[in-house]
Design an enzyme around this catalytic site. Structure first.
Site, PDB file in Angstrom:
ATOM      1  N   GLY A  54       0.840  -1.191   0.000  1.00 26.05           N
ATOM      2  CA  GLY A  54       0.000   0.000   0.000  1.00 26.05           C
ATOM      3  C   GLY A  54       0.870   1.233   0.000  1.00 26.05           C
ATOM      4  O   GLY A  54       2.045   1.158   0.388  1.00 26.05           O
ATOM      5  N   CYS A  81       5.437  -5.737   1.682  1.00 30.38           N
ATOM      6  CA  CYS A  81       5.629  -4.294   1.620  1.00 30.38           C
ATOM      7  C   CYS A  81       4.888  -3.613   2.783  1.00 30.38           C
ATOM      8  O   CYS A  81       5.245  -3.835   3.937  1.00 30.38           O
ATOM      9  CB  CYS A  81       5.168  -3.831   0.240  1.00 30.38           C
ATOM     10  SG  CYS A  81       5.503  -2.151  -0.143  1.00 30.38           S
ATOM     11  N   TYR A  82       3.842  -2.833   2.537  1.00 31.45           N
ATOM     12  CA  TYR A  82       3.110  -2.217   3.654  1.00 31.45           C
ATOM     13  C   TYR A  82       2.622  -3.291   4.628  1.00 31.45           C
ATOM     14  O   TYR A  82       2.602  -3.090   5.843  1.00 31.45           O
ATOM     15  CB  TYR A  82       1.913  -1.412   3.125  1.00 31.45           C
ATOM     16  CG  TYR A  82       1.122  -0.705   4.213  1.00 31.45           C
ATOM     17  CD1 TYR A  82       1.392   0.616   4.550  1.00 31.45           C
ATOM     18  CD2 TYR A  82       0.102  -1.368   4.907  1.00 31.45           C
ATOM     19  CE1 TYR A  82       0.675   1.261   5.553  1.00 31.45           C
ATOM     20  CE2 TYR A  82      -0.615  -0.736   5.915  1.00 31.45           C
ATOM     21  CZ  TYR A  82      -0.331   0.582   6.228  1.00 31.45           C
ATOM     22  OH  TYR A  82      -1.038   1.209   7.210  1.00 31.45           O
ATOM     23  N   HIS A 168       7.721  -7.171  -3.782  1.00 35.26           N
ATOM     24  CA  HIS A 168       6.472  -7.704  -4.355  1.00 35.26           C
ATOM     25  C   HIS A 168       6.734  -9.007  -5.105  1.00 35.26           C
ATOM     26  O   HIS A 168       7.097  -8.965  -6.284  1.00 35.26           O
ATOM     27  CB  HIS A 168       5.869  -6.683  -5.328  1.00 35.26           C
ATOM     28  CG  HIS A 168       5.360  -5.451  -4.666  1.00 35.26           C
ATOM     29  ND1 HIS A 168       4.149  -5.394  -4.019  1.00 35.26           N
ATOM     30  CD2 HIS A 168       5.913  -4.229  -4.530  1.00 35.26           C
ATOM     31  CE1 HIS A 168       3.971  -4.196  -3.521  1.00 35.26           C
ATOM     32  NE2 HIS A 168       5.021  -3.457  -3.806  1.00 35.26           N
ATOM     33  N   GLU A 170       4.624 -10.865  -6.291  1.00 35.72           N
ATOM     34  CA  GLU A 170       3.546 -11.073  -7.267  1.00 35.72           C
ATOM     35  C   GLU A 170       3.830 -10.463  -8.633  1.00 35.72           C
ATOM     36  O   GLU A 170       3.190 -10.821  -9.607  1.00 35.72           O
ATOM     37  CB  GLU A 170       2.221 -10.532  -6.708  1.00 35.72           C
ATOM     38  CG  GLU A 170       2.112  -9.012  -6.557  1.00 35.72           C
ATOM     39  CD  GLU A 170       2.707  -8.465  -5.253  1.00 35.72           C
ATOM     40  OE1 GLU A 170       3.502  -9.182  -4.605  1.00 35.72           O
ATOM     41  OE2 GLU A 170       2.388  -7.320  -4.897  1.00 35.72           O
ATOM     42  N   ASP A 224     -15.735 -11.593 -22.238  1.00 33.47           N
ATOM     43  CA  ASP A 224     -16.496 -11.776 -20.994  1.00 33.47           C
ATOM     44  C   ASP A 224     -17.990 -11.943 -21.256  1.00 33.47           C
ATOM     45  O   ASP A 224     -18.624 -12.867 -20.764  1.00 33.47           O
ATOM     46  CB  ASP A 224     -16.271 -10.591 -20.039  1.00 33.47           C
ATOM     47  CG  ASP A 224     -14.796 -10.344 -19.784  1.00 33.47           C
ATOM     48  OD1 ASP A 224     -14.010 -11.286 -20.000  1.00 33.47           O
ATOM     49  OD2 ASP A 224     -14.439  -9.221 -19.392  1.00 33.47           O
ATOM     50  N   LYS A 370      -9.748 -12.823 -15.852  1.00 33.44           N
ATOM     51  CA  LYS A 370      -9.866 -12.964 -17.312  1.00 33.44           C
ATOM     52  C   LYS A 370      -9.372 -14.320 -17.844  1.00 33.44           C
ATOM     53  O   LYS A 370     -10.048 -14.952 -18.652  1.00 33.44           O
ATOM     54  CB  LYS A 370      -9.031 -11.855 -17.961  1.00 33.44           C
ATOM     55  CG  LYS A 370      -9.211 -11.732 -19.441  1.00 33.44           C
ATOM     56  CD  LYS A 370     -10.142 -10.625 -19.696  1.00 33.44           C
ATOM     57  CE  LYS A 370     -10.728 -10.596 -21.049  1.00 33.44           C
ATOM     58  NZ  LYS A 370     -11.725  -9.527 -21.120  1.00 33.44           N
TER      59      LYS A 370
END
Ligand code: XMP
Length: 593
Positions: A54, A81-82, A168, A170, A224, A370
């Site tokens: 964050g 992180c945060y 991070h 990710e 979608d 997605k």
């Protein structure tokens, strides 16, 4: 309440929260994103908890806080992180501003690979984005990785299964990031999950939610809504579902015909096509503000839907509205909360939100990402080419026809570059740090054509770091010599939509004929109200590579193909300039507004 055995991500406002969610699912566990203040009581059924990054400093008054009791649930916790800062402070450690404001790729040295870092070898490169750091570890924790700029880069309490990473894992720039998350998923003992197994639950949910009603669904032709419409047809039967394809005038060339044909092949005949292009274009006349354009497109969709459904005599209380909304559109993460002031998703405009609140909307894909929608689409028997089409935004070409009534420019900031350059007289959306931005684009000119673009990429990456006023960097493909852009006040008109349709179609055809279509994630072609000559307009080519649209890099297109595109585009009357957008996301978004 959470799905039993899922991994819950408490979102402290990171732009990457959905990325964490998607990565966890690819690793075979169900992930859910919840607000940071979610009471520990509600997380009892979760297998583990991830605390996202964050933008704020944990020691600042008003910074987001989680319920301290989540650390007493006996569940594995991963703070990123945060999230690391919050864990550190809450468990009695100390967080302070770092000496270096770390941003970007950082080499870390593994001190102890025990659980999380055992696939990383002695060192690896990771992505850092926060200036604060833990200066004192909480009791029970040991250091597991360090770096030159941040001593306590990663630490863990193996007994309580608490892990903290300053970086991070990710994002794709973090080497072995996925391995670290996999180790955490293993530790968490989350319930196994897959799209295929989830499809059955989605089917059951549709039957339950719809009850005795029927479903009326707006189909855009995008992946979608196509998958959602097919799913509803298969679960409820064709006689309980009616599709409406609204021609907004902002669709791609021959789009309506192609969509109709694709459904015909599948035997889906319950699709009604309404040409509302005049209505959309007249509502958008003279409108230049991006957010207002989105709002008008969303509202017009609804007005047309209401009018057509009334004429179809569907309004007798027996119908629900179907939508192809997917997970990232519904979960407003802290990181996109602010962005929403710049960009509201068209599926979430006020009128639709009201219907959702009344239980009159069914969104069968609302829990899927997605890539999961595509897997489901193939499961349902939709053709591979249709399911794997590049994503196309709901508001269509509306967000790719840039509009302005006056030029908006700045002095070229002081930059360490040798190329001549120009600032575009319009701004575009980007994402810098953890926030969305609406800033300027810099165009570079170069005399060397072939091969030069690759060499420019590092430069393009460095420029937004040199000046916060710049969030995009482009190279001019049509001109070697620099010029000042000539601005023309323009909004959306049929002529401009046709112009962009032709340009987009030319690019699409070349990509397919060169066998490059599947090699990139998405290829927005954008029309700008400025060019090299008075009244001329510019085409921006924005090929991107990505895995989930949350981070992206420029997609590589051979120079000869770019040259063929440029030649073809310049032959379209009205277009006098062609640019290539080299910006990564961050700092630029994929679309320009
Ligand atoms: P950005 O521009 O935020 O885009 O990097 C990420 C992905 O979302 C698509 N996009 C939209 N899709 N309605 C949509 O249905 C929208 O308003 C919208 N804006 C962006 C974009 O094409 C990319 O795939």
């Amino acid at each position: 309440m959470v799905h039993p055995g899922s991994i819950v991500i408490l979102d402290f406002g990171s732009q990457y929260t959905h990325l964490i969610g998607n990565r966890i699912r690819r690793l075979g566990a169900y992930s859910e994103i919840l607000p940071p203040e979610t009471p520990a009581e509600d997380l009892k059924d979760a297998a583990a908890i991830i605390l996202s990054g964050g933008p704020q400093s944990v020691y600042d008054a008003g910074s987001p806080q989680a319920d301290k009791k989540i650390l007493e649930l006996g569940k594995p916790v991963l703070g990123l992180c945060y999230g690391l800062h919050w864990m550190t402070q809450t468990l009695g450690g100390e967080v302070k501003p770092g000496h270096v404001k770390e941003y970007g790729r950082t080499k870390i040295t593994i001190v102890d690979g025990d659980t999380l870092l055992q696939d990383c070898g002695d060192s690896c490169t990771v992505w850092m984005s926060h200036g604060d750091e833990a200066v004192k570890l909480p009791e029970g924790f040991k250091l597991i990785a360090t770096s030159d700029t941040c001593k306590n880069t990663a630490f863990a309490d193996e007994t309580r299964k608490f892990f903290a990473l300053q970086f991070h894992p990710e994002v794709m720039h973090s080497e072995h990031g996925i391995d670290m998350l996999k180790r955490f998923v293993d530790v968490s003992k989350a319930a196994p999950w897959s799209v295929e197994s989830f499809a059955k639950k989605i089917g059951d949910d549709i039957t339950k939610e719809v009850g005795e009603k029927n479903v009326f669904m707006l189909v855009s032709g995008g992946v979608d809504s196509t998958v959602a419409f097919t799913l509803l047809n298969q679960v409820l039967g064709a006689d309980r579902v009616v599709g409406l394809l609204v021609d907004t005038g902002l669709m791609r060339k021959d789009e309506v015909t192609l969509i109709k044909q694709a459904f015909d092949v599948l035997g889906i005949k319950n699709l009604h096509v309404e040409d509302a292009s005049e209505e959309f274009l007249s509502n958008l006349k003279g409108v230049t503000e991006p957010e207002k354009k989105r709002q008008i497109i969303g509202d017009t969709f609804l007005a047309v839907q209401k009018r057509v459904s009334e004429s179809m005599q569907l309004e007798n209380g027996k119908w629900m509205l179907g939508q192809g909304t997917i997970y990232p559109d519904t979960i407003e993460t802290g990181g996109t909360k602010h962005a929403d002031k710049i960009k509201t998703h068209h599926n979430r405009v006020d009128a639709i939100q009201k219907m959702i609140d009344q239980g009159l909307v069914i969104e069968p894909l609302k829990e899927l990402y997605k890539d999961e929608v595509r897997i489901l689409g193939e499961e349902l028997g939709l053709p591979h080419d249709l399911v794997w089409r590049h994503p196309f935004p709901g508001p269509g070409l509306g967000v790719r026809i840039l509009c302005a009534d006056k030029p908006d420019t700045i002095e070229t900031p002081k930059l360490d570059i040798s190329h001549p350059s120009a600032i575009l007289p319009i701004r575009s959306v980007g994402v810098q740090g953890d926030n969305r931005t609406y800033r300027h684009a810099l165009v570079l000119f170069s005399k060397e054509k072939e091969g030069d673009i690759d060499a420019m990429i590092p430069l393009a990456t460095s420029i937004p770091n040199q000046s916060r006023d710049i969030n995009r960097v482009l190279v001019c493909l049509s001109h070697a010599d620099p010029f000042e852009f000539s601005f023309t006040p323009l909004s959306i008109t049929r002529e401009r939509a046709d112009l962009l349709r032709d340009a987009d179609n030319l690019v699409d055809r070349i990509m397919r004929s060169e066998n490059l279509y599947q090699s990139i994630w998405q290829f927005p072609v954008v029309l700008l109200p400025a060019g090299s000559t008075p009244g001329g307009q510019t085409i921006v080519l924005r090929p991107v590579e990505s895995t989930d649209a949350m981070t992206a890099g420029m997609g590589t297109i051979p120079a000869s193909v770019l040259a063929a595109m440029t030649k073809g585009l310049l032959a379209i009357p009205g277009i006098d300039t062609v640019l290539l957008d080299m910006t990564t996301k961050p700092p630029g978004t994929i679309e320009w507004e």
